[in-house]
Design a protein around this motif. Structure first.
Motif, mmCIF file in Angstrom:
data_model
loop_
_atom_site.group_PDB
_atom_site.id
_atom_site.type_symbol
_atom_site.label_atom_id
_atom_site.label_comp_id
_atom_site.label_asym_id
_atom_site.label_seq_id
_atom_site.Cartn_x
_atom_site.Cartn_y
_atom_site.Cartn_z
ATOM 1 N N VAL A 139 -10.421 10.226 9.417
ATOM 2 C CA VAL A 139 -9.158 9.501 9.638
ATOM 3 C C VAL A 139 -7.980 10.460 9.533
ATOM 4 N N GLU A 142 -7.729 12.634 12.685
ATOM 5 C CA GLU A 142 -7.191 11.922 13.842
ATOM 6 C C GLU A 142 -5.721 11.588 13.645
ATOM 7 N N THR A 143 -5.334 11.306 12.393
ATOM 8 C CA THR A 143 -3.916 11.046 12.124
ATOM 9 C C THR A 143 -3.095 12.297 12.394
ATOM 10 N N ILE A 146 -3.810 12.906 16.987
ATOM 11 C CA ILE A 146 -3.235 12.004 17.990
ATOM 12 C C ILE A 146 -1.715 12.161 18.079
ATOM 13 N N PRO B 151 -7.978 5.179 3.675
ATOM 14 C CA PRO B 151 -8.123 5.400 5.128
ATOM 15 C C PRO B 151 -7.627 4.212 5.944
ATOM 16 N N VAL B 154 -3.880 4.383 6.122
ATOM 17 C CA VAL B 154 -3.475 5.520 6.946
ATOM 18 C C VAL B 154 -3.700 5.210 8.419
ATOM 19 N N ALA B 155 -4.799 4.505 8.706
ATOM 20 C CA ALA B 155 -5.064 4.158 10.100
ATOM 21 C C ALA B 155 -3.944 3.282 10.649
ATOM 22 N N LEU B 158 -1.142 5.477 11.510
ATOM 23 C CA LEU B 158 -1.475 6.205 12.738
ATOM 24 C C LEU B 158 -1.234 5.328 13.964
ATOM 25 N N ALA B 162 1.118 6.025 17.113
ATOM 26 C CA ALA B 162 0.561 6.092 18.460
ATOM 27 C C ALA B 162 1.324 5.153 19.389
#
Lengths: 501, 177
Positions: A139, A142-143, A146, B151, B154-155, B158, B162
């Motif tokens: 994770v 990818e953080t 991306i 996680p 954090v996702a 993210l 994005a």
């Protein structure tokens, strides 16, 4: 792990919490109605991240009696220790400096989204330097990745930037997929996701004859890391992405992303394939030392040789960054000298961060003023803007490893670690490469100081924030090359010791 | 090694064939719309395998998100960019070589695990237990502070970045300076 310690757990991710809050503040300001508030966004993001760099120092990890003892937090997702602290400080500073560097660049400087994405990338890197669980590792990676793809493609109307973004995205997602396959193999072997428990299982008798699959997983993971640090033979994306991306992004990718990847690389390999782990009588550490040594030699040699013929300063710095990754990999390969090795990697990345940011700041200023990124056009820079030429000279000398700049000690510690771990030949290759590299760095200096141009009476305009950035980075490079070297090295060495306990 | 023919093995075979055949269809067809349709077949096979693995929630998500949303998005994307649907040119000339390498690696892993050349050396660490993960367990795992809350959060950050970034890159830039 004992009971859930709420205070320590929150403090162990204090920089990430701070970055998330900063993200919301920047988001609010960048949609503000008044122009003056939107104009403040780069400074809020920049100084915000620089201020956050103090958090890992204030809430330093300590022994068992301190507020935040070194160890695993959040169910083993991260390990907060001195090494994580070292890398977090440099990543946050790099993020802040990048935001300031971007503030005067056409096409990105006035757009709040740019800073939001940079903050999230910084958050990912900060977590990468502490990740201790396969889920968290992926994770965090990818953080980081991306947002970087987005940043590379940020100048939408510039075809080179779009090309750079697409290339970075394709190569990057491919490398991520390969690495993810390696990580899932590791999980499949052991049923564990915490990297500190993988080795224990793989070392047990029940697992002893599985050398080949474990090696396969190692190679797959190494491919992912090789891409992230742009080591040869996974470097193909580097020159094109570096050339096409907006220059602040190039600077940022070249330092912060690389530093975070090296932090994760040393933590991962020391934990998952420790010295004691042997399968079928073969020490796994030997395999990855050899892998790292080969990558180091290839990266240094190819990077330096290809840099010799570059005409574009950003491409030159791209190949130079491949070579610098090679030098750092020497430090990784020297793992048998234990903390010497990891401390040298930490120091190298620390000094490289500020050195490269200084160089890219000069490139930004020059190309914003003249629209050119060609080395030959740097001619007469000394007469146009002597301070700019001096800052660039300091940065280039540091990249080349000439005292009294930080690069000298960076290379010294790395080569020292190599010799101490019995890899003298690798250190010799490194020194020979440093001599080759000296040539193309000196050529740039010569163009700036000796060559004449017609524009010598036109000084390069330097914004206030750039003056601060250049002073700060140049001073840090000089200080790290003289009185500060020992302090930072000792700090990194303390962090390194934490990995082996 | 003897394989019992049970209801489970037959189902597995069906879903396995669906998954593989769909995947082969995706990479061999020259028509992007057909490729997208093959992808749906393949994803459906994976959803079936999730059910066999006692993960009904994942299977449902697979159908809803991957088939219901992502595959449809891909088809829309393909239809909106007409010029791409019939590509006469082959861009990848090393396709055959890549296929040989990948299949070779896969066969080595497969044979190694099934025979077993590799594996837990007779001394199996722990007998696999029938775990029925419910949606509730999954939800708890995602927000439990001793499990995956970090996680997970954090996702979400993210995804925010994005989204912001995608809009910044894709929109018509009226405020260019």
């Amino acid at each position: 792990m004992s009971e859930f310690d709420t205070l320590a757990s929150y403090l162990s991710v204090a920089p990430e919490i701070g970055l998330t809050i900063l993200l919301l503040i920047v988001l609010a300001f960048s949609v503000a109605r008044r122009e003056v508030e939107r104009a403040a966004v780069p400074y809020i993001a920049g100084f915000g991240m620089i201020a956050l760099a103090a958090l890992p120092l204030i809430f330093a990890p300590g022994d068992a009696n301190s507020t935040i003892p070194e160890g695993l937090y959040w169910g083993g997702m991260i390990r907060y220790d001195v090494l994580a602290q070292v890398f977090r400080v440099m990543i946050l500073l790099a993020g802040g400096i990048t935001a300031l560097m971007a503030s005067g660049v056409r096409g990105v400087g006035r757009r709040g989204e740019f800073y939001i994405v940079i903050i999230v990338a910084t958050l990912g890197m900060s977590l990468m330097s502490a990740s201790a669980d396969l889920v968290m590792v992926f994770v965090a990676l990818e953080t980081t990745s991306i947002p970087l793809y987005i940043l590379a493609a940020f100048k939408r109307d510039d075809t080179r930037s779009a090309e750079s973004g697409i290339k970075y995205f394709l190569f990057g997602s491919f490398a991520s997929a390969i690495m993810l396959y390696g990580l899932s193999l590791l999980y499949g072997f052991t049923g564990q996701t915490n990297i500190y428990q993988l080795a224990a299982f793989m070392g047990s008798d029940a697992f002893a004859n599985n050398l080949v699959p474990v090696l396969a997983s190692m190679v797959l993971v190494v491919v992912g890391f090789g891409f992230k640090v742009s080591a040869v033979p996974f470097h193909f994306w580097t020159p094109d992405v570096y050339e096409g991306a907006p220059t602040p992004v190039t600077g940022y990718v070249s330092v912060a992303s690389k530093a975070a990847s090296f932090a994760l690389l040393v933590r991962f390999f020391v934990a998952v394939y420790p010295e004691t782990l042997a399968l079928s009588g073969e020490s796994l550490q030997n395999f990855w030392i050899q892998l790292m040594a080969v990558f180091a030699v290839l990266s240094m040699t190819l990077g330096n040789v290809l840099a010799l013929s570059q005409k574009n300063i950003k491409r030159l710095l791209a190949y130079s960054s491949i070579a610098q990754a090679g030098y750092t990999l020497i430090g990784v390969a020297a793992i048998q000298s234990q903390e010497l090795s990891i401390a040298s990697v930490g120091f190298y990345m620390f000094m490289y961060t500020f050195t490269n940011l200084a160089a890219f700041t000069v490139v930004i200023l020059f190309s914003e003023a003249t629209g050119s990124e060609t080395i030959a056009d740097l001619a007469g820079l000394n007469r146009r803007s002597p301070w700019l030429a001096l800052a660039m000279t300091i940065a280039l000398l540091s990249l080349a490893g000439i005292p009294p700049t930080a690069g000298f000690f960076g290379k010294f510690f790395v080569f020292n670690a190599a010799v101490r771990s019995g890899l003298t030949w690798l250190a010799v290759v490194g020194v020979l490469n440093a001599i080759v590299a000296l040539y193309y760095y000196l050529v740039v200096i010569k163009v700036m100081y000796v060559d004449r141009s017609e524009d010598e009476d036109k000084p390069i305009p330097v914004g206030r924030q750039y003056v601060w950035v250049l002073w700060a980075t140049s001073l840090i490079v000089i200080v790290l090359g003289t009185v500060g070297a020992q302090t930072v090295y000792d700090w990194a060495a303390r962090g390194a010791m934490g990995l082996f306990t | 090694m003897n394989i019992e023919i049970t209801f489970e093995t037959i189902t597995f075979a069906i879903f396995g064939v669906l998954t593989l055949a769909g995947g082969i269809g995706v990479v061999t067809t020259r028509n992007l719309i057909h490729a997208a349709l093959y992808l749906i077949v393949s994803l459906f096979g994976v959803a079936g395998i999730f059910i066999l693995l006692a993960a009904p929630f994942l299977a449902a998500i697979q159908v809803l998100v991957y088939i219901g949303a992502i595959a449809i998005l891909i088809i829309f994307g393909v239809m909106l960019t007409r010029g791409m649907t019939h590509l006469p040119e082959r861009f990848n000339r090393q396709g055959g070589l890549a296929a040989v390498v990948v299949i070779g690696g896969f066969v080595v892993l497969l044979v190694g695990v099934i025979l077993p050349v590799w594996g837990p050396n007779g001394a199996v660490a722990a007998e696999a237990q029938p775990i029925f993960m419910t949606t509730r367990d999954l939800g708890i795992a995602l927000v439990d502070k001793e499990q995956f809350v970090l996680p997970f959060e954090v996702a979400s950050v993210l995804l925010t970045a994005a989204m912001v970034g995608a809009i910044a890159i894709a929109r018509d830039d009226e405020s260019r300076d």
